[in-house]
Design a protein around this motif. Structure first.
Motif, PDB file in Angstrom:
ATOM      1  N   SER A 110       0.829  -1.208   0.000  1.00  0.00           N
ATOM      2  CA  SER A 110       0.000   0.000   0.000  1.00  0.00           C
ATOM      3  C   SER A 110       0.863   1.257   0.000  1.00  0.00           C
ATOM      4  O   SER A 110       0.580   2.219  -0.727  1.00  0.00           O
ATOM      5  N   SER A 113       2.583   1.684  -3.369  1.00  0.00           N
ATOM      6  CA  SER A 113       1.586   2.127  -4.342  1.00  0.00           C
ATOM      7  C   SER A 113       1.309   3.615  -4.176  1.00  0.00           C
ATOM      8  O   SER A 113       1.173   4.354  -5.166  1.00  0.00           O
ATOM      9  N   ARG A 114       1.246   4.076  -2.939  1.00  0.00           N
ATOM     10  CA  ARG A 114       1.038   5.509  -2.694  1.00  0.00           C
ATOM     11  C   ARG A 114       2.204   6.327  -3.243  1.00  0.00           C
ATOM     12  O   ARG A 114       2.021   7.391  -3.841  1.00  0.00           O
ATOM     13  N   ALA A 117       1.944   6.601  -6.965  1.00  0.00           N
ATOM     14  CA  ALA A 117       0.945   7.605  -7.340  1.00  0.00           C
ATOM     15  C   ALA A 117       1.503   9.009  -7.156  1.00  0.00           C
ATOM     16  O   ALA A 117       1.236   9.905  -7.973  1.00  0.00           O
ATOM     17  N   SER A 128      -5.587   6.962 -11.743  1.00  0.00           N
ATOM     18  CA  SER A 128      -6.948   6.666 -11.320  1.00  0.00           C
ATOM     19  C   SER A 128      -6.919   5.541 -10.287  1.00  0.00           C
ATOM     20  O   SER A 128      -5.896   4.878 -10.089  1.00  0.00           O
ATOM     21  N   GLU A 129      -8.048   5.307  -9.634  1.00  0.00           N
ATOM     22  CA  GLU A 129      -8.118   4.248  -8.624  1.00  0.00           C
ATOM     23  C   GLU A 129      -7.887   2.879  -9.249  1.00  0.00           C
ATOM     24  O   GLU A 129      -7.222   2.018  -8.659  1.00  0.00           O
ATOM     25  N   SER A 130      -8.424   2.657 -10.452  1.00  0.00           N
ATOM     26  CA  SER A 130      -8.236   1.349 -11.094  1.00  0.00           C
ATOM     27  C   SER A 130      -6.767   1.120 -11.440  1.00  0.00           C
ATOM     28  O   SER A 130      -6.253  -0.001 -11.295  1.00  0.00           O
ATOM     29  N   ARG A 132      -4.227   2.426  -9.807  1.00  0.00           N
ATOM     30  CA  ARG A 132      -3.534   2.166  -8.538  1.00  0.00           C
ATOM     31  C   ARG A 132      -3.719   0.716  -8.101  1.00  0.00           C
ATOM     32  O   ARG A 132      -2.800   0.092  -7.568  1.00  0.00           O
ATOM     33  N   ARG A 133      -4.907   0.181  -8.339  1.00  0.00           N
ATOM     34  CA  ARG A 133      -5.120  -1.232  -8.000  1.00  0.00           C
ATOM     35  C   ARG A 133      -4.225  -2.122  -8.850  1.00  0.00           C
ATOM     36  O   ARG A 133      -3.689  -3.135  -8.367  1.00  0.00           O
TER      37      ARG A 133
END
Length: 307
Positions: A110, A113-114, A117, A128-130, A132-133
């Motif tokens: 996590s 990933s942050r 971003a 976008s959120e997708s 990032r996933r």
């Protein structure tokens, strides 16, 4: 070993070009790739040109994951070490041990990933959120799959990497106790089995300790990075405030300068007008003196005539 078509220490080295391409935002990838391939062909490096031209444009998620390897080298190395420890421990650890490590793994994934971003946002390409996933999926694959780890370690991920299905996301080892597999036949004496269990338990304990230490180091590195980023953000905010105040002072000084110039222009106009008035008065005074002198002379002549 010298690569075919490469130049010693040159900027056109094909590996350096490929590294450069894979951290470019996807929108600029193709144009830069063709530019670099054309440069290689122009200098007679046909093999390098083919390799460069064959490079695939990364997806947005893959591109976002690539810069982490170079911009966060210490954290990336700890992350890779955590993956090695997790893969080594997976086959032998007990369910409770893997559950603990999986919780640490989720926190590390996590945080990275942050950071990915944040790096993307700094280049003007927020995720976008997708996406990032997808970045998190790729990072989990790096922990679980040595081949994925190798690709990410080179910083050349081209598409989303997927964790292997046999690597349990929840931390429960495959074939853990309580499963419904066939029971093994007791073909060894109890003392032999006890010794084997003791050795396995010792190995599990060592692997668990090593994996915990690796995860702990990774988390400490991420915390330090987060603290450093918070300090940098505070410094940036303070610098922006100082710039704002300096801008206000500059604006005030510019206004004062404008008013001062206007005052100087008024004073110059007044000076010119006063100069004209002085010259006019001097001319009038000169005429008055001449007239007075003439009158005095005339009076003296009249007085002499009356004698």
């Amino acid at each position: 070993m010298r690569r075919e078509g490469a130049r010693d220490g040159g900027d056109d080295d094909v590996e350096a070009v490929l590294d450069e391409l894979h951290v470019l935002p996807p929108s600029g990838f193709v144009a830069r790739r063709e530019e670099r391939a054309a440069a290689a062909r122009t200098t007679g490096r046909a093999g390098d040109a083919r390799r460069i031209h064959a490079a695939r444009r990364p997806t947005v998620a893959a591109w976002a994951a690539n810069p982490l390897r170079r911009s966060r080298p210490d954290e990336a190395e700890r992350f890779l070490e955590l993956g090695r420890a997790l893969r080594e421990a997976h086959a032998a650890l007990d369910p409770s041990g893997l559950k603990e490590l999986s919780a640490q793994r989720r926190r590390v994934v996590s945080e990275l990933s942050r950071q990915a971003a944040e790096l993307a946002r700094e280049t003007g390409h927020p995720l976008s959120e997708s996406v990032r996933r997808d970045v998190e999926t790729t990072l989990r694959a790096v922990l679980a799959d040595p081949e994925a780890a190798g690709v990410w370690a080179e910083g050349r991920v081209e598409s989303v990497l997927t964790p292997p299905s046999d690597f349990p996301p929840s931390g429960s080892p495959a074939g853990a106790a309580g499963g419904k597999g066939p029971a093994r036949k007791a073909s060894r004496a109890p003392s032999v089995m006890d010794g084997r269990r003791d050795r396995l338990a010792e190995q599990r304990a060592k692997r668990l300790a090593r994996a915990r230490e690796t995860a702990r180091a990774a988390e400490e590195g991420l915390r330090a990075r987060r603290a450093g980023q918070e300090d940098a953000e505070a410094s940036l905010a303070a610098a922006r405030e100082r710039r704002r105040q300096a801008g206000e002072r500059v604006s005030a000084l510019k206004e004062q300068l404008r008013e001062g110039r206007a005052a100087v222009e008024r004073a110059e106009r007044e000076q010119r007008e006063a100069g004209k008035q002085v010259r006019t008065a001097a001319d009038a005074l000169a005429r008055a003196r001449r007239e007075a002198d003439d009158a005095t002379a005339e009076a003296e002549r009249a007085e002499q005539d009356t004698r």
